[in-house]
Write a protein that holds these residues in place. Structure first.
Motif, PDB file in Angstrom:
ATOM      1  N   SER A  29     -26.510  14.914  49.493  1.00 39.42           N
ATOM      2  CA  SER A  29     -27.090  14.400  50.746  1.00 39.42           C
ATOM      3  C   SER A  29     -28.160  13.350  50.681  1.00 39.42           C
ATOM      4  O   SER A  29     -28.297  12.596  51.101  1.00 39.42           O
ATOM      5  CB  SER A  29     -27.355  15.714  51.622  1.00 39.42           C
ATOM      6  N   LEU A  32     -26.990   9.981  49.833  1.00 41.56           N
ATOM      7  CA  LEU A  32     -26.242   9.184  50.781  1.00 41.56           C
ATOM      8  C   LEU A  32     -27.312   9.051  51.647  1.00 41.56           C
ATOM      9  O   LEU A  32     -27.544   7.492  52.284  1.00 41.56           O
ATOM     10  CB  LEU A  32     -25.131  10.139  51.435  1.00 41.56           C
ATOM     11  N   ARG A  37     -24.418   5.403  47.080  1.00 43.28           N
ATOM     12  CA  ARG A  37     -22.743   5.722  47.358  1.00 43.28           C
ATOM     13  C   ARG A  37     -22.195   5.788  46.220  1.00 43.28           C
ATOM     14  O   ARG A  37     -20.738   6.032  46.336  1.00 43.28           O
ATOM     15  CB  ARG A  37     -22.265   4.865  48.405  1.00 43.28           C
ATOM     16  N   LEU A  56     -18.125  16.805  48.740  1.00 46.23           N
ATOM     17  CA  LEU A  56     -18.097  15.489  49.799  1.00 46.23           C
ATOM     18  C   LEU A  56     -17.097  15.886  50.831  1.00 46.23           C
ATOM     19  O   LEU A  56     -17.247  15.250  52.108  1.00 46.23           O
ATOM     20  CB  LEU A  56     -17.706  14.354  48.875  1.00 46.23           C
ATOM     21  N   ALA A  61     -18.418  13.289  54.165  1.00 43.20           N
ATOM     22  CA  ALA A  61     -19.005  12.204  53.484  1.00 43.20           C
ATOM     23  C   ALA A  61     -18.127  11.210  52.625  1.00 43.20           C
ATOM     24  O   ALA A  61     -18.503  10.210  51.950  1.00 43.20           O
ATOM     25  CB  ALA A  61     -20.172  12.578  52.707  1.00 43.20           C
ATOM     26  N   ARG A  64     -17.823   7.515  52.666  1.00 37.94           N
ATOM     27  CA  ARG A  64     -19.062   6.692  52.704  1.00 37.94           C
ATOM     28  C   ARG A  64     -19.384   6.692  50.931  1.00 37.94           C
ATOM     29  O   ARG A  64     -20.354   5.994  50.603  1.00 37.94           O
ATOM     30  CB  ARG A  64     -20.444   7.543  53.101  1.00 37.94           C
ATOM     31  N   VAL A  65     -18.528   7.084  50.132  1.00 37.87           N
ATOM     32  CA  VAL A  65     -18.687   7.140  48.819  1.00 37.87           C
ATOM     33  C   VAL A  65     -17.804   6.553  47.726  1.00 37.87           C
ATOM     34  O   VAL A  65     -16.500   6.530  48.105  1.00 37.87           O
ATOM     35  CB  VAL A  65     -18.772   8.616  48.157  1.00 37.87           C
TER      36      VAL A  65
END
Length: 71
Positions: A29, A32, A37, A56, A61, A64-65
């Motif tokens: 967290s 991000l 990322r 994740l 998320a 976003r990675v």
């Protein structure tokens, strides 16, 4: 490609233990929220890849990675 990323060697090799995963979720967290990322792992890191992916996914998320995997 981000200049700074997060490696998962040793620290993310915790398996299904919720208590052990809690601080790892916080780390992801923070990464991000700070604009990071890139998360790196390898099958040679024990359970780290699965832990990374599971966290994740639960955090919603994954989109976003950028996930890097070495062999």
């Amino acid at each position: 490609m981000p200049v700074i990323g997060l490696g998962t060697w040793q620290v993310f090799d915790v398996g299904p233990d919720r208590a052990a995963r809690r601080p790892l979720r916080e780390v992801l967290s923070l990464l991000l929220d700070s604009g990071g990322r890139l998360v790196d792992s390898s099958p040679m890191y024990g359970l780290a890849e699965g832990v990374r992916g599971g966290l994740l996914t639960k955090m919603v998320a994954r989109p976003r990675v950028f996930l890097a995997t070495k062999v």
